[in-house]
Write an enzyme that holds these catalytic residues in place. Structure first.
Site: not given
Length: 261
Positions: A103, A105
């Site tokens: 991911g 993030d």
């Protein structure tokens, strides 16, 4: 050269406008919007901003949400760039089996944590905790190698799963107690202890692997709720993803302005 940093999570879009794309830049404005209200940004919060020259973001909410954000950005003559996790960036090496599947993030937050630690003048192992809709706990060694991480449900998902799968548990949120004596407190304490225990386990794994005490950073929308209940010392840093986006932006657009490490 003003710079707009965007973090599109599973629940909210967070943004921050800086005077330049570099570490230590002056924050000019910031805000957040729930994903269902993204279409209000152009005529709402963003209508009051001076047009940014650069836009960099990370998005985990999917391509459809990303397209909605890009439509709002059409009010300015700027093409956004989106971070995609890679084998290495900004001094961090990605140990994921398939680096691009990590991911973005998580990747950006780890870059922010790594450079926050380096700015203090010492390389140390680091645990990075993000507490939001989901909870992630990452391990980075002293040389800047991401060793791996875990994902577990956030507190809200845990409670909803229990309520949907267990009869009679439709109760208000309680308090965190060492020894809960009612169902509300038992549910709240259970979720909190589960997250704290996962962080403790990763912290101990990393300490054993590296042979020294790690530093632990915590971020995310629910980080402030978890921080008081942690059994390991954690430093709460709300801006960790924005710190990472600034680090990446500086290397992409303003390498001559890089501060000395």
């Amino acid at each position: 050269m003003s710079f707009l940093a965007i973090d599109v999570g599973n629940t909210r879009l967070k943004w921050a406008l800086y005077d330049t794309p570099r570490v230590g830049a002056r924050l000019l404005a910031h805000g957040a919007q729930f994903l269902e209200n993204i279409e209000t940004l152009e005529e709402g919060d963003w209508s009051r901003l001076a047009p940014p020259q650069r836009v960099l973001g990370c998005v985990v909410a999917g391509d459809a949400v990303k397209r909605r954000v890009e439509e709002q950005l059409e009010m300015w003559d700027v093409t956004p760039q989106w971070v995609v996790s890679s084998a290495a960036e900004a001094g961090l090496t990605n140990g994921y089996d398939h680096p691009a599947r990590l991911g973005s993030d998580r990747w950006v937050a780890m870059i922010g944590a790594r450079h926050r630690l380096l700015a203090r003048g010492r390389q140390r192992p680091c645990v990075v905790v993000m507490v939001g809709t989901a909870v992630t706990v990452e391990a980075i060694d002293a040389e800047g190698r991401f060793l791996g991480g875990i994902i577990l449900p956030g507190h809200g998902i845990m409670l909803r799963a229990l309520e949907s799968g267990t009869a009679g548990l439709h109760v208000p949120t309680g308090e965190v107690r060492d020894f809960p004596t009612n169902t509300s407190d038992a549910l709240t304490s259970g979720g909190t202890f589960a997250i704290a225990g996962a962080v403790q386990r990763m912290y101990e794994n990393l300490r054993r692997h590296c042979g020294e005490e790690p530093v632990c950073f915590m971020t995310g929308g629910a980080g402030w709720k978890m921080a008081p209940s942690m059994s390991t010392p954690c430093e709460l840093v709300d801006s960790l993803i924005f710190d990472g986006l600034l680090e990446i932006a500086q290397r992409r657009w303003a390498p001559s302005l890089a501060p000395a490490r």
